[in-house]
Design a protein around this motif. Structure first.
Motif, PDB file in Angstrom:
ATOM      1  N   UNK A  94      28.905  40.151  50.965  1.00 53.65           N
ATOM      2  CA  UNK A  94      28.634  41.287  50.101  1.00 53.65           C
ATOM      3  C   UNK A  94      29.337  42.505  50.676  1.00 53.65           C
ATOM      4  N   UNK A  95      29.408  43.563  49.897  1.00 56.68           N
ATOM      5  CA  UNK A  95      30.056  44.798  50.361  1.00 56.68           C
ATOM      6  C   UNK A  95      29.019  45.745  50.948  1.00 56.68           C
ATOM      7  N   UNK A  96      29.459  46.672  51.821  1.00 59.06           N
ATOM      8  CA  UNK A  96      28.531  47.677  52.329  1.00 59.06           C
ATOM      9  C   UNK A  96      27.891  48.490  51.211  1.00 59.06           C
ATOM     10  N   UNK A  97      28.652  48.739  50.143  1.00 59.17           N
ATOM     11  CA  UNK A  97      28.134  49.513  49.020  1.00 59.17           C
ATOM     12  C   UNK A  97      26.969  48.801  48.342  1.00 59.17           C
ATOM     13  N   UNK A  98      27.089  47.503  48.149  1.00 59.95           N
ATOM     14  CA  UNK A  98      26.003  46.743  47.522  1.00 59.95           C
ATOM     15  C   UNK A  98      24.775  46.742  48.426  1.00 59.95           C
ATOM     16  N   UNK A  99      24.998  46.629  49.728  1.00 57.88           N
ATOM     17  CA  UNK A  99      23.882  46.563  50.670  1.00 57.88           C
ATOM     18  C   UNK A  99      23.145  47.887  50.788  1.00 57.88           C
ATOM     19  N   UNK A 100      23.872  48.989  50.730  1.00 58.36           N
ATOM     20  CA  UNK A 100      23.286  50.283  51.054  1.00 58.36           C
ATOM     21  C   UNK A 100      22.859  51.099  49.847  1.00 58.36           C
ATOM     22  N   UNK A 101      23.558  50.962  48.714  1.00 56.50           N
ATOM     23  CA  UNK A 101      23.346  51.911  47.632  1.00 56.50           C
ATOM     24  C   UNK A 101      22.841  51.303  46.325  1.00 56.50           C
ATOM     25  N   UNK A 102      23.026  50.031  46.138  1.00 54.44           N
ATOM     26  CA  UNK A 102      22.648  49.434  44.861  1.00 54.44           C
ATOM     27  C   UNK A 102      21.130  49.316  44.725  1.00 54.44           C
ATOM     28  N   UNK A 103      20.582  49.897  43.654  1.00 54.65           N
ATOM     29  CA  UNK A 103      19.125  49.859  43.448  1.00 54.65           C
ATOM     30  C   UNK A 103      18.664  48.492  42.958  1.00 54.65           C
ATOM     31  N   UNK A 105      20.751  45.657  42.792  1.00 49.95           N
ATOM     32  CA  UNK A 105      21.872  44.776  43.060  1.00 49.95           C
ATOM     33  C   UNK A 105      21.429  43.373  43.403  1.00 49.95           C
ATOM     34  N   UNK A 106      22.377  42.450  43.288  1.00 49.83           N
ATOM     35  CA  UNK A 106      22.120  41.055  43.625  1.00 49.83           C
ATOM     36  C   UNK A 106      23.449  40.390  43.947  1.00 49.83           C
ATOM     37  N   UNK A 107      23.375  39.190  44.475  1.00 48.60           N
ATOM     38  CA  UNK A 107      24.590  38.428  44.740  1.00 48.60           C
ATOM     39  C   UNK A 107      24.309  36.959  44.472  1.00 48.60           C
ATOM     40  N   UNK A 108      25.286  36.289  43.905  1.00 48.89           N
ATOM     41  CA  UNK A 108      25.237  34.842  43.712  1.00 48.89           C
ATOM     42  C   UNK A 108      26.185  34.225  44.726  1.00 48.89           C
ATOM     43  N   UNK A 109      25.681  33.306  45.557  1.00 45.26           N
ATOM     44  CA  UNK A 109      26.482  32.695  46.617  1.00 45.26           C
ATOM     45  C   UNK A 109      26.599  31.196  46.403  1.00 45.26           C
ATOM     46  N   UNK A 110      27.809  30.681  46.628  1.00 45.87           N
ATOM     47  CA  UNK A 110      27.989  29.231  46.571  1.00 45.87           C
ATOM     48  C   UNK A 110      27.498  28.622  47.877  1.00 45.87           C
ATOM     49  N   UNK A 111      27.229  27.340  47.852  1.00 45.39           N
ATOM     50  CA  UNK A 111      26.670  26.663  49.015  1.00 45.39           C
ATOM     51  C   UNK A 111      27.561  26.788  50.236  1.00 45.39           C
ATOM     52  N   UNK A 112      28.879  26.711  50.050  1.00 47.81           N
ATOM     53  CA  UNK A 112      29.803  26.795  51.187  1.00 47.81           C
ATOM     54  C   UNK A 112      30.250  28.232  51.468  1.00 47.81           C
ATOM     55  N   UNK A 113      29.717  29.199  50.711  1.00 43.26           N
ATOM     56  CA  UNK A 113      29.983  30.625  50.895  1.00 43.26           C
ATOM     57  C   UNK A 113      31.429  31.010  50.577  1.00 43.26           C
ATOM     58  N   UNK A 114      32.171  30.120  49.936  1.00 39.83           N
ATOM     59  CA  UNK A 114      33.542  30.445  49.556  1.00 39.83           C
ATOM     60  C   UNK A 114      33.573  31.355  48.334  1.00 39.83           C
ATOM     61  N   UNK A 115      32.505  31.337  47.543  1.00 42.97           N
ATOM     62  CA  UNK A 115      32.434  32.131  46.319  1.00 42.97           C
ATOM     63  C   UNK A 115      31.193  33.012  46.369  1.00 42.97           C
ATOM     64  N   UNK A 116      31.374  34.283  46.052  1.00 41.33           N
ATOM     65  CA  UNK A 116      30.232  35.182  45.897  1.00 41.33           C
ATOM     66  C   UNK A 116      30.458  36.043  44.663  1.00 41.33           C
ATOM     67  N   UNK A 117      29.391  36.296  43.940  1.00 40.50           N
ATOM     68  CA  UNK A 117      29.456  37.138  42.737  1.00 40.50           C
ATOM     69  C   UNK A 117      28.520  38.316  42.953  1.00 40.50           C
ATOM     70  N   UNK A 118      29.085  39.496  43.182  1.00 39.10           N
ATOM     71  CA  UNK A 118      28.293  40.696  43.397  1.00 39.10           C
ATOM     72  C   UNK A 118      27.868  41.271  42.057  1.00 39.10           C
TER      73      UNK A 118
END
Length: 357
Positions: A94-103, A105-118
Motif C-alpha cells: 500500500x502507499x503511505x497516503x492510503x495508510x495515513x490519510x484515507x478515512x 480506504x481499503x486494499x485487495x491483496x493477492x495471495x502471493x502479494x504480486x497484485x494489490x488494488x488500493x
C-alpha cells in the motif's frame, strides 16, 4: 488468508531475486489509476460515499470473474493497527497516503502479494502489479487483465478526448504509471549517476527513491517511471520506459566492469568491509544499513559471495525497516532499540553458513 499472512513475514513476490536482468533490476511495478463515474473523488467524498465505493469494489472482488484470477483478500484500513499499516507500506503493498490519510480506504491483496488494488487512495482504484526483475510487458499484461475485470462490472469515469479521468491531472489519459526499481551502485561510484538521471527527464521519465514520490534514494536504489500519461498510448509508455531502462542497465554493467578492471582492490575492500561491518555490528542506523547492504548485493552480483542468494538482501530491505522491526518485536521501539535490533537481524541473516560462506 488473513492479515497475519501479509504482515508477519518480510518476504513478498518481488523480492525473489529472479527474472530478467535481476542483477540490476530489483523489481517492476505497474500501476493503473481508475475512478468510478458519478462518485466524488476520494479527497472530496464523504465517509458514506467512500464506503459505497468499497462496497462496489468488494462485489467485483467476490465475483466469479475475479476468482478466476486467483485468491484475493480485502483489508480495511480502519481495522488495521498503525504498525500493521506501516509494514504493508514497507512491503510496497500500500502507499503511505492510503495508510495515513484515507478515512475509508481499503486494499485487495493477492495471495502471493504480486497484485494489490488500493481503494479510496488518491483515486477510487489503483491497481498495482509487482514482479521481480525486468518484466514491464508481463506486468502490463497482468494489470490490464485485472483492469478488464473491474471495468466490465464498474462504470469508469472516462472522457473520449481526455481518456480516463483521475484526481491528479498528471495521471489523466491512460492512467498508468510503470516503474523499474534499479540498483545502480557502480554508476554512483563512478559519478555518472547525476548525468544519467538528468537525461531521463528529457524523455518524459522521472526518478524517485525506494518508496516513490518524496522519498530519498538510499542504498543506491532508484525508481525510474513515466511522467506522462496523456497523449501517449499504453504501449508507447511501456516501450519508452523499457528502452531507457535497457540503456541504463547496459551503462551500469559497463561501470561495474570498469571498476573491476581499474579499481579492483578498492572495490573489493568496500564490499568486504561492508560485509564485515554488517556481520559484526551491534547497532546500525537505517541509512548505513541500506548502503552496506547495497555493497554486499553488488558483491553477490559480481560473484564474490557465490553461495548467497540476492533474495536475502532484498528481504533485509524490508525486515530492517522501522515498522517491521517493531511489529516483529511486538512493541514500539526507540531509535536506539531499532538500531540494535536491525543490526541483530542483519547479523543473523548474513552469517548463516547456508547463505554466505
Amino acid at each position: 488468508m488473513s492479515l497475519q499472512r501479509f504482515v508477519e513475514h518480510p518476504w513478498t513476490h518481488w523480492m525473489k531475486g529472479e527474472g530478467p536482468d535481476s542483477d540490476i533490476v530489483i523489481s517492476t511495478r505497474l500501476r493503473i489509476a481508475r475512478n468510478l463515474r458519478h462518485h466524488p473523488f476520494p479527497l472530496l467524498a464523504t465517509d458514506s460515499q467512500a464506503e459505497e465505493v468499497v462496497r462496489k469494489v468488494e462485489e467485483v472482488n467476490q465475483s466469479a470473474s475475479m476468482k478466476k484470477k486467483g485468491q484475493f483478500e480485502l483489508l480495511r484500513m480502519e481495522e488495521l493497527q498503525p504498525l500493521e499499516k506501516k509494514v504493508l507500506v514497507e512491503k510496497h503493498l500500500i502507499s503511505p497516503n492510503l495508510a495515513e490519510e484515507s478515512r475509508k480506504g481499503a486494499v485487495i491483496l493477492s495471495e502471493d502479494e504480486a497484485i494489490s488494488v488500493l481503494i479510496n487512495e488518491e483515486d477510487h482504484l489503483r491497481i498495482q502489479v509487482f514482479l521481480p526483475g525486468f518484466q514491464l510487458k508481463e506486468a502490463w499484461d497482468i494489470g490490464s487483465k485485472i483492469d478488464d475485470v473491474f471495468e466490465k462490472q464498474l462504470n469508469y469515469a472516462f472522457d473520449e478526448k481526455r481518456g480516463y479521468l483521475t484526481s491528479c491531472p498528471t495521471n489523466v489519459g491512460t492512467g498508468i504509471r510503470s516503474s523499474i526499481m534499479l540498483h545502480l551502485p557502480a554508476l554512483v561510484m563512478t559519478q555518472q549517476i547525476n548525468r544519467i538521471l538528468q537525461a531521463t527527464t528529457q524523455v518524459g521519465l522521472v526518478v524517485r527513491g525506494l518508496y516513490g514520490e518524496g522519498s530519498e534514494a538510499v542504498g543506491n536504489l532508484f525508481q525510474l517511471s513515466n511522467q506522462v500519461t496523456l497523449g501517449m498510448s499504453e504501449g508507447d509508455i511501456i516501450t519508452n520506459l523499457y528502452s531507457v531502462a535497457s540503456q541504463i542497465i547496459v551503462q551500469e554493467r559497463e561501470a561495474r566492469e570498469y571498476l573491476r578492471e581499474h579499481n579492483q582492490i578498492s572495490l573489493e575492500d568496500r564490499i568486504y568491509r561492508s560485509y564485515g561491518i554488517l556481520t559484526h555490528a551491534r547497532t546500525i542506523e537505517s541509512k548505513e544499513a541500506a548502503q552496506r547492504l547495497s555493497d554486499v548485493r553488488l558483491g553477490i552480483d559480481l560473484g564474490y559471495f557465490p553461495t548467497c542468494n540476492p533474495f536475502v538482501v532484498n528481504e533485509l530491505l524490508v525486515s530492517t525497516q522501522p515498522g517491521f522491526l517493531q511489529y516483529d518485536a511486538g512493541q514500539k521501539l526507540t531509535v536506539d532499540q531499532r538500531d540494535e535490533r536491525r543490526a541483530r537481524v542483519i547479523r543473523e541473516r548474513l552469517i548463516s553458513p547456508s547463505e554466505i560462506s
